[in-house]
Design an enzyme around this catalytic site. Structure first.
Site, PDB file in Angstrom:
ATOM      1  N   TRP A  85      71.227 157.699 110.537  1.00 55.10           N
ATOM      2  CA  TRP A  85      71.711 157.600 109.148  1.00 55.10           C
ATOM      3  C   TRP A  85      70.770 156.775 108.294  1.00 55.10           C
ATOM      4  O   TRP A  85      70.535 157.090 107.126  1.00 55.10           O
ATOM      5  CB  TRP A  85      73.160 157.107 109.117  1.00 55.10           C
ATOM      6  CG  TRP A  85      74.026 158.105 109.830  1.00 55.10           C
ATOM      7  CD1 TRP A  85      74.610 157.947 111.052  1.00 55.10           C
ATOM      8  CD2 TRP A  85      74.312 159.454 109.420  1.00 55.10           C
ATOM      9  NE1 TRP A  85      75.258 159.111 111.413  1.00 55.10           N
ATOM     10  CE2 TRP A  85      75.097 160.041 110.430  1.00 55.10           C
ATOM     11  CE3 TRP A  85      73.998 160.211 108.291  1.00 55.10           C
ATOM     12  CZ2 TRP A  85      75.553 161.357 110.355  1.00 55.10           C
ATOM     13  CZ3 TRP A  85      74.453 161.529 108.206  1.00 55.10           C
ATOM     14  CH2 TRP A  85      75.224 162.079 109.233  1.00 55.10           C
ATOM     15  N   ASP A 141      75.417 151.098 103.716  1.00 58.96           N
ATOM     16  CA  ASP A 141      76.177 152.289 104.098  1.00 58.96           C
ATOM     17  C   ASP A 141      77.160 151.838 105.171  1.00 58.96           C
ATOM     18  O   ASP A 141      76.781 151.584 106.314  1.00 58.96           O
ATOM     19  CB  ASP A 141      75.221 153.359 104.649  1.00 58.96           C
ATOM     20  CG  ASP A 141      75.967 154.577 105.198  1.00 58.96           C
ATOM     21  OD1 ASP A 141      77.208 154.616 105.123  1.00 58.96           O
ATOM     22  OD2 ASP A 141      75.283 155.493 105.716  1.00 58.96           O
ATOM     23  N   LYS A 189      86.441 158.490 108.134  1.00 59.57           N
ATOM     24  CA  LYS A 189      86.537 157.872 109.461  1.00 59.57           C
ATOM     25  C   LYS A 189      87.661 156.843 109.479  1.00 59.57           C
ATOM     26  O   LYS A 189      88.606 156.980 110.234  1.00 59.57           O
ATOM     27  CB  LYS A 189      85.204 157.252 109.838  1.00 59.57           C
ATOM     28  CG  LYS A 189      84.118 158.331 109.924  1.00 59.57           C
ATOM     29  CD  LYS A 189      82.733 157.751 109.902  1.00 59.57           C
ATOM     30  CE  LYS A 189      81.667 158.728 109.472  1.00 59.57           C
ATOM     31  NZ  LYS A 189      81.575 159.948 110.268  1.00 59.57           N
TER      32      LYS A 189
HETATM   33  N1  PMP Z   1      76.336 157.519 106.992  1.00 61.31           N
HETATM   34  C1  PMP Z   1      76.952 157.315 108.162  1.00 61.31           C
HETATM   35  C2  PMP Z   1      76.837 155.993 108.839  1.00 61.31           C
HETATM   36  C3  PMP Z   1      77.690 158.369 108.739  1.00 61.31           C
HETATM   37  O1  PMP Z   1      78.301 158.189 109.908  1.00 61.31           O
HETATM   38  C4  PMP Z   1      77.779 159.598 108.069  1.00 61.31           C
HETATM   39  C5  PMP Z   1      78.579 160.771 108.617  1.00 61.31           C
HETATM   40  N2  PMP Z   1      78.826 160.825 109.928  1.00 61.31           N
HETATM   41  C6  PMP Z   1      77.099 159.761 106.864  1.00 61.31           C
HETATM   42  C7  PMP Z   1      76.402 158.695 106.353  1.00 61.31           C
HETATM   43  C8  PMP Z   1      77.138 161.061 106.119  1.00 61.31           C
HETATM   44  O2  PMP Z   1      78.387 161.216 105.556  1.00 61.31           O
HETATM   45  P1  PMP Z   1      78.820 162.513 104.750  1.00 61.31           P
HETATM   46  O3  PMP Z   1      78.973 163.612 105.731  1.00 61.31           O
HETATM   47  O4  PMP Z   1      80.104 162.063 104.126  1.00 61.31           O
HETATM   48  O5  PMP Z   1      77.762 162.794 103.744  1.00 61.31           O
END
Ligand code: PMP
Length: 371
Positions: free
Chosen positions: A103, A182, A206
């Protein structure tokens, strides 16, 4: 009678049963309006009460100080990877990125695209990835490893790396540079000092609610410094000014967020949730460590995530068998991310301690019969 499973999905993931049951009760006739919350104007007083309650609950549960605002956004956390630099990286400026997983890599890549067009730069403050194709991650960086630029307009990091199961046990000190985090996969799972952050964002799917809602917590003076020469819909400032009603928000999503937050409050708040989460993680890591020749967690102990517990078995065949047999016992969602394989068990807020006890008993038995 319920046919609901023990859901360890990584996201979207389990929602608290009381929050869903409340939605079920209120679905057809919300608050005596004769319609569901989905069928109302986002400018009407009945929806607005829910919207404001969700914001108030977030403020209360996370002890958000008066210096910060809570906003609801769309586009997922992924859109924020681009929108953060669009807002906070002016021409010729510099931002620091900490990479401790997939991420962080994605956030860095999007910031690079934004920076390229405006002569700005993005610097890697630390990257704990090792190897190639794919890069693997087993830890968060230490404070000493961070190479920070005091002139950066912000520093970005991922508090919990969802795919590799890596979490910052303590947040780094960024030496006065504004901090953007994030927090998609661990917001509301433990107490935090919001004052240490200038912008927190998190996809809701989540720990907070369904997908389609992103929660933002922004320091007012930081957001006010954001760029004004980008389209308004991308300016965080505009969401603050409009109480997140700049355009039509995900009204049903925010309604469900309200239900989840009310459940957390009912349970005793974030302190109680945190104790519950620590105990769930302790149980699961203990079950892994109790059978070191059979189960192996690749993550360094100090970086082990309380939210996403990843581990391997001696062979992929055994991993598949574990997933299959767990499913037959009503335990689902434990297959590792497709990019890394293995097993990943997500222990978000709505995961009941009893499910973890069921899983660890099954794991002990599985190790005994398959070792
Ligand atoms: N950042 C983190 C730490 C994540 O776990 C996720 C999704 N698993 C995301 C960003 C991306 O999120 P989204 O699918 O809502 O764009």
């Amino acid at each position: 009678m319920t046919t609901r499973v023990m859901n360890f999905n990584a996201g979207p993931s389990a929602l608290p049963l009381p929050a869903l049951e409340r939605a079920q009760r209120e679905l057809l006739d919300f608050s005596g309006t004769g319609m569901s919350v989905m069928e109302q104007s986002h400018r009407g007083k009945d929806y607005e009460a829910v919207h404001d309650e969700a914001i108030a609950l977030l403020r209360e549960l996370l002890v958000v100080p008066a210096s910060h605002e809570v906003i609801f956004l769309q586009g997922g956390a992924t859109q924020q990877f681009a929108q953060v630099p669009m807002n906070f990286l002016p021409r010729g400026a510099l931002a620091d990125y900490v990479v401790n997983g997939v991420w962080g890599e994605k956030a860095l890549a999007e910031a690079g695209v934004v920076a390229r067009d405006i002569g700005a730069s993005v610097q890697v403050a630390a990257n704990t990835g090792v190897g190639e194709h794919p890069v693997s991650y087993v830890r968060a960086p230490s404070q000493e490893e961070l190479v920070l630029d005091s002139g950066a307009t912000y520093a970005h990091f991922t508090s919990n790396e969802t795919i590799h199961g890596i979490q910052f046990a303590e947040f780094p000190d960024f030496g006065g540079v504004p901090v953007v985090c994030d927090m998609s996969s661990d917001i509301l799972s433990r107490r935090i000092d919001v004052n240490r952050f200038d912008f927190i964002y998190a996809g809701a799917q989540k720990n907070i609610g369904p997908s389609g809602v992103v929660v933002g917590i922004v320091r007012k003076d930081f957001v006010a410094r954001g760029r004004k020469d980008i389209p308004k819909i991308f300016q965080y400032r505009a969401f603050v000014e409009a109480n997140s009603l700049l355009n039509t928000p995900s009204t049903f999503g925010i309604y469900l967020v309200r239900n989840v937050l009310a459940w957390i409050k009912e349970l005793g708040g974030v302190e109680v949730i945190e104790a519950r989460n620590r105990e769930k993680a302790r149980l699961l890591y203990a079950a892994i460590d109790a059978n070191p020749t059979f189960y192996r967690c690749p993550v360094e102990p100090k970086s082990r995530s309380l939210m996403n517990v990843v581990f391997r078995l001696p062979t992929e065949v055994l991993e598949d068998k574990l997933v299959r047999e767990a499913k037959a016992k009503g335990m689902v969602g434990i297959k590792g991310h497709r990019s890394v394989g293995g097993i990943r068990v997500s222990l978000y807020n709505a995961v009941e301690p009893a499910w973890v006890r069921a899983l660890t008993s099954f794991m002990e038995e599985f190790a005994r019969t398959n070792a």
